[in-house]
Design a protein around this motif. Structure first.
Motif, PDB file in Angstrom:
ATOM      1  N   CYS A 120       2.989  -1.021 -11.336  1.00  0.00           N
ATOM      2  CA  CYS A 120       1.704  -0.350 -11.196  1.00  0.00           C
ATOM      3  C   CYS A 120       0.575  -1.303 -11.572  1.00  0.00           C
ATOM      4  N   VAL A 121      -0.554  -1.133 -10.927  1.00  0.00           N
ATOM      5  CA  VAL A 121      -1.729  -1.959 -11.184  1.00  0.00           C
ATOM      6  C   VAL A 121      -2.804  -1.090 -11.798  1.00  0.00           C
ATOM      7  N   ILE A 122      -3.425  -1.564 -12.859  1.00  0.00           N
ATOM      8  CA  ILE A 122      -4.444  -0.784 -13.562  1.00  0.00           C
ATOM      9  C   ILE A 122      -5.769  -1.540 -13.498  1.00  0.00           C
ATOM     10  N   TYR A 123      -6.791  -0.883 -12.922  1.00  0.00           N
ATOM     11  CA  TYR A 123      -8.130  -1.446 -12.904  1.00  0.00           C
ATOM     12  C   TYR A 123      -8.926  -0.757 -13.999  1.00  0.00           C
ATOM     13  N   ILE A 124      -9.604  -1.553 -14.813  1.00  0.00           N
ATOM     14  CA  ILE A 124     -10.390  -0.988 -15.904  1.00  0.00           C
ATOM     15  C   ILE A 124     -11.853  -1.326 -15.667  1.00  0.00           C
ATOM     16  N   PRO A 133       0.806  -1.232   0.000  1.00  0.00           N
ATOM     17  CA  PRO A 133       0.000   0.000   0.000  1.00  0.00           C
ATOM     18  C   PRO A 133       0.832   1.272   0.000  1.00  0.00           C
ATOM     19  N   VAL A 134       2.057   1.189   0.525  1.00  0.00           N
ATOM     20  CA  VAL A 134       2.909   2.374   0.588  1.00  0.00           C
ATOM     21  C   VAL A 134       3.419   2.754  -0.796  1.00  0.00           C
ATOM     22  N   ARG A 135       3.654   1.770  -1.648  1.00  0.00           N
ATOM     23  CA  ARG A 135       4.279   2.027  -2.941  1.00  0.00           C
ATOM     24  C   ARG A 135       3.315   1.929  -4.116  1.00  0.00           C
ATOM     25  N   ARG A 136       2.243   1.155  -3.975  1.00  0.00           N
ATOM     26  CA  ARG A 136       1.373   0.914  -5.122  1.00  0.00           C
ATOM     27  C   ARG A 136       0.545   2.153  -5.476  1.00  0.00           C
ATOM     28  N   LYS A 137       0.089   2.165  -6.688  1.00  0.00           N
ATOM     29  CA  LYS A 137      -0.760   3.244  -7.151  1.00  0.00           C
ATOM     30  C   LYS A 137      -1.845   2.652  -8.033  1.00  0.00           C
ATOM     31  N   LEU A 138      -3.101   2.802  -7.630  1.00  0.00           N
ATOM     32  CA  LEU A 138      -4.220   2.262  -8.370  1.00  0.00           C
ATOM     33  C   LEU A 138      -4.796   3.332  -9.283  1.00  0.00           C
ATOM     34  N   LEU A 139      -5.031   2.975 -10.509  1.00  0.00           N
ATOM     35  CA  LEU A 139      -5.565   3.906 -11.487  1.00  0.00           C
ATOM     36  C   LEU A 139      -6.922   3.399 -11.965  1.00  0.00           C
ATOM     37  N   CYS A 181       2.675   2.323 -17.576  1.00  0.00           N
ATOM     38  CA  CYS A 181       3.599   2.354 -16.438  1.00  0.00           C
ATOM     39  C   CYS A 181       4.756   3.317 -16.668  1.00  0.00           C
ATOM     40  N   ALA A 182       5.247   3.378 -17.927  1.00  0.00           N
ATOM     41  CA  ALA A 182       6.361   4.287 -18.219  1.00  0.00           C
ATOM     42  C   ALA A 182       5.933   5.736 -18.064  1.00  0.00           C
ATOM     43  N   GLU A 183       4.706   6.027 -18.481  1.00  0.00           N
ATOM     44  CA  GLU A 183       4.214   7.395 -18.405  1.00  0.00           C
ATOM     45  C   GLU A 183       4.118   7.881 -16.966  1.00  0.00           C
ATOM     46  N   ARG A 184       3.771   6.965 -16.072  1.00  0.00           N
ATOM     47  CA  ARG A 184       3.605   7.347 -14.670  1.00  0.00           C
ATOM     48  C   ARG A 184       4.815   7.011 -13.810  1.00  0.00           C
ATOM     49  N   ALA A 185       5.805   6.355 -14.434  1.00  0.00           N
ATOM     50  CA  ALA A 185       7.055   6.021 -13.731  1.00  0.00           C
ATOM     51  C   ALA A 185       6.774   5.314 -12.421  1.00  0.00           C
ATOM     52  N   GLN A 186       5.833   4.364 -12.454  1.00  0.00           N
ATOM     53  CA  GLN A 186       5.498   3.610 -11.257  1.00  0.00           C
ATOM     54  C   GLN A 186       5.792   2.136 -11.501  1.00  0.00           C
ATOM     55  N   PRO A 187       6.877   1.587 -10.925  1.00  0.00           N
ATOM     56  CA  PRO A 187       7.176   0.173 -11.116  1.00  0.00           C
ATOM     57  C   PRO A 187       6.095  -0.686 -10.486  1.00  0.00           C
TER      58      PRO A 187
END
Length: 212
Positions: free
Chosen positions: A205-209, A158-164, A197-203
């Motif tokens: 990263c998880v994407i919910y659609i 949770p500290v590092r992840r970013k949900l989109l 992931c490259a655009e947001r520079a988040q290693p």
């Protein structure tokens, strides 16, 4: 490189001769040399139809020749060598030399190490080796192949992840996106994931659609 002529030019024609399981490649600097080679051994270039018309057997015809034009390849190689020459490098530097051509210096002071490099290709491999020190690289086909610890550290922390959250309200666009992400072709899905992931520079990263 070994086929360069006395003037430094590269061959512009190639003829590959196969005899049974053996294959030999002949290089030529001009069309006249090719014509002379064909004239000396015309049977190499006859088709099966031509051989049948001449009353010759084709079943045991194991000698064949294939011709290729190398004008484009020779031009590109020549241009690349010209760029190397402007930088003070010679084509011979691609092969290992008796004395070092470069030095790869790593660290500073007492911890500094110097690695001699004897050819141009060693520059890239040497830099890569330094860059990989202290890094562990692991490949997975999907998150399901990770164990719980790896999944948490790379993706679910949770500290590092970013949900989109992405909402698609257009039915046609939604169908195209679904096909891209869930279809049988891997490359479109890979390009989409890398781009996001490259655009947001988040290693990791998880994407919910959400398909509405």
């Amino acid at each position: 490189m070994e086929q360069r002529g006395s003037h430094g030019g590269f061959p512009v024609y190639l003829i590959k001769v196969r005899e049974g399981n053996d294959e030999k490649v002949h290089y030529f600097g001009d069309i006249e040399a090719v014509a002379a080679f064909k004239e000396a051994d015309p049977d190499l270039f006859r088709t099966e139809t031509e051989l049948r018309e001449r009353g010759e057997k084709t079943k045991n015809q194991t000698r064949r020749a294939v011709e290729a034009d190398l004008h484009l390849e020779s031009k590109v190689i020549g241009e690349l060598l010209g760029k190397l020459t402007k930088k003070g490098l010679a084509v011979d530097h691609y092969d290992a030399q008796d004395k070092p051509l470069f030095e790869l210096i790593e660290g500073e002071g007492e911890r500094m190490t110097v690695t001699p490099l004897f050819s141009i290709p060693e520059v890239l491999s040497g830099v890569k080796a330094v860059g990989k020190k202290g890094i562990q690289m692991t490949r997975f086909k999907g998150l399901g192949e990770m164990d719980a610890k790896e999944l948490f550290e790379t993706t679910m922390n949770p500290v590092r992840r970013k949900l989109l959250r992405i909402e698609l309200t257009d039915a046609v666009e939604a169908e195209e996106m679904f096909t891209r992400l869930m279809g049988e072709e891997v490359e479109p899905r890979r390009q989409f994931n890398r781009g996001q992931c490259a655009e947001r520079a988040q290693p990791g990263c998880v994407i919910y659609i959400i398909l509405s």
